[in-house]
Design a protein around this motif. Structure first.
Motif, mmCIF file in Angstrom:
data_model
loop_
_atom_site.group_PDB
_atom_site.id
_atom_site.type_symbol
_atom_site.label_atom_id
_atom_site.label_comp_id
_atom_site.label_asym_id
_atom_site.label_seq_id
_atom_site.Cartn_x
_atom_site.Cartn_y
_atom_site.Cartn_z
ATOM 1 N N ARG A 85 -9.542 -4.686 -4.665
ATOM 2 C CA ARG A 85 -9.714 -4.332 -3.037
ATOM 3 C C ARG A 85 -8.785 -3.193 -3.195
ATOM 4 N N GLY A 86 -9.336 -2.062 -2.419
ATOM 5 C CA GLY A 86 -8.813 -0.861 -2.475
ATOM 6 C C GLY A 86 -8.494 -0.334 -1.093
ATOM 7 N N PHE A 87 -7.469 0.481 -1.039
ATOM 8 C CA PHE A 87 -7.088 1.146 0.496
ATOM 9 C C PHE A 87 -6.687 2.431 0.314
ATOM 10 N N ARG A 88 -7.239 3.113 1.058
ATOM 11 C CA ARG A 88 -6.661 4.698 1.264
ATOM 12 C C ARG A 88 -5.652 4.650 1.968
ATOM 13 N N VAL A 89 -4.439 5.054 1.610
ATOM 14 C CA VAL A 89 -3.156 5.101 2.637
ATOM 15 C C VAL A 89 -3.245 6.461 3.253
ATOM 16 N N ARG A 90 -2.350 6.412 4.598
ATOM 17 C CA ARG A 90 -2.451 7.492 5.259
ATOM 18 C C ARG A 90 -1.497 8.747 4.807
ATOM 19 N N GLU A 91 -0.648 8.452 3.973
ATOM 20 C CA GLU A 91 0.189 9.327 3.444
ATOM 21 C C GLU A 91 0.496 8.838 2.023
ATOM 22 N N ALA A 92 0.911 9.899 1.083
ATOM 23 C CA ALA A 92 1.363 9.254 -0.512
ATOM 24 C C ALA A 92 3.041 9.178 -0.259
ATOM 25 N N GLY A 93 3.127 8.084 0.290
ATOM 26 C CA GLY A 93 4.578 7.754 0.470
ATOM 27 C C GLY A 93 5.344 7.144 -0.742
ATOM 28 N N PRO A 94 6.271 6.179 -0.328
ATOM 29 C CA PRO A 94 6.957 5.518 -1.615
ATOM 30 C C PRO A 94 6.332 4.251 -2.047
ATOM 31 N N LEU B 243 -3.186 -0.307 -9.171
ATOM 32 C CA LEU B 243 -3.339 0.999 -9.466
ATOM 33 C C LEU B 243 -3.090 2.081 -8.347
ATOM 34 N N TYR B 244 -2.678 3.343 -8.578
ATOM 35 C CA TYR B 244 -2.113 4.166 -7.155
ATOM 36 C C TYR B 244 -2.423 5.655 -7.845
ATOM 37 N N ASN B 245 -3.296 6.010 -7.083
ATOM 38 C CA ASN B 245 -3.555 7.537 -7.196
ATOM 39 C C ASN B 245 -2.905 8.353 -5.943
ATOM 40 N N ALA B 246 -1.762 9.309 -6.399
ATOM 41 C CA ALA B 246 -1.218 9.906 -5.150
ATOM 42 C C ALA B 246 -1.732 10.952 -4.873
ATOM 43 N N ALA B 247 -2.559 11.701 -5.369
ATOM 44 C CA ALA B 247 -3.353 12.879 -4.916
ATOM 45 C C ALA B 247 -4.600 12.371 -4.038
ATOM 46 N N GLU B 248 -5.034 11.157 -4.364
ATOM 47 C CA GLU B 248 -6.239 10.592 -3.315
ATOM 48 C C GLU B 248 -5.624 9.869 -2.417
ATOM 49 N N ARG B 249 -4.491 9.458 -2.563
ATOM 50 C CA ARG B 249 -3.701 8.591 -1.687
ATOM 51 C C ARG B 249 -4.655 6.984 -1.708
ATOM 52 N N LYS B 250 -4.961 6.668 -2.820
ATOM 53 C CA LYS B 250 -5.748 5.355 -3.163
ATOM 54 C C LYS B 250 -4.954 4.211 -3.577
ATOM 55 N N PHE B 251 -4.926 3.046 -3.178
ATOM 56 C CA PHE B 251 -4.282 1.989 -3.810
ATOM 57 C C PHE B 251 -5.241 0.838 -4.208
ATOM 58 N N VAL B 252 -5.196 0.435 -5.337
ATOM 59 C CA VAL B 252 -6.252 -0.705 -5.719
ATOM 60 C C VAL B 252 -5.396 -1.853 -6.189
ATOM 61 N N SER B 253 -5.596 -3.213 -5.589
ATOM 62 C CA SER B 253 -4.994 -4.383 -6.199
ATOM 63 C C SER B 253 -6.134 -5.104 -6.868
ATOM 64 N N TYR B 254 -5.936 -5.564 -7.936
ATOM 65 C CA TYR B 254 -6.785 -6.273 -9.005
ATOM 66 C C TYR B 254 -5.905 -7.380 -9.836
ATOM 67 N N GLU B 255 -6.674 -8.136 -10.472
ATOM 68 C CA GLU B 255 -6.143 -9.114 -11.225
ATOM 69 C C GLU B 255 -6.675 -8.506 -12.835
#
Length: 160
Positions: free
Chosen positions: A63-72, A114-126
């Motif tokens: 399940r992936g999310f593009r976050v608004r900002e590359a925050g903490p 997984l997280y990609n700060a440059a793309e601001r993408k977060f992926v939850s998986y098992e």
């Protein structure tokens, strides 16, 4: 069903199937209590369902999310602007091997992401570790067993 705890309707990047309640999750505490694998199982047991009648589901998709900002916190619990799917563990492995992606582990949720700060993408998986933890929980709790769910049969959405 012990997955889809975090969906495209979540206002923040979060786990798809956290094992336990994470106090830092910004979800209201009354909801957060049940919005995890252990909480979901305990909800049914508390309401009279015998553990040996329950089967624990594990997602075999991300399940992936593009976050608004590359925050903490490597995207975790950051406000999101859109959601996306990662179709299966092979795609997760492809992302892991792609420069810019970093893998993280949460000690309470007992889940990777997984997280990609440059793309601001977060992926939850098992992964094999988290799946093993869930299988052990099902066995120790006396559940009937486990099953997996693959996203190929799931409706997709992009809300956030």
């Amino acid at each position: 069903m012990t997955y889809d705890m975090g969906t495209g309707f979540s206002p923040v990047a979060t786990f798809n199937a956290p094992l336990r309640e994470v106090p830092q999750d910004p979800m209201p505490a009354a909801d957060r209590r049940w919005n995890n694998v252990v909480g979901a199982v305990e909800y049914y047991v508390r309401h009279g369902v015998r553990p040996d009648k329950l089967v624990l589901g594990t997602p075999f998709y991300g399940r992936g999310f593009r976050v608004r900002e590359a925050g903490p916190d490597h995207g975790l619990y950051q406000p999101c602007e859109s959601a996306f799917w990662v179709d299966g563990y092979d795609e997760v492995q492809r992302l892991r091997a792609t420069p810019g992606w970093t893998e993280h582990w949460h000690p309470v949720a007992r889940s990777p992401w997984l997280y990609n700060a440059a793309e601001r993408k977060f992926v939850s998986y098992e992964n094999p570790r988290s799946i093993g933890i869930r299988a052990r929980y099902a066995k120790d709790r006396g559940l009937r067993g486990t099953f997996m769910w693959n996203s190929a049969t799931t409706t997709r959405g992009t809300a956030c």
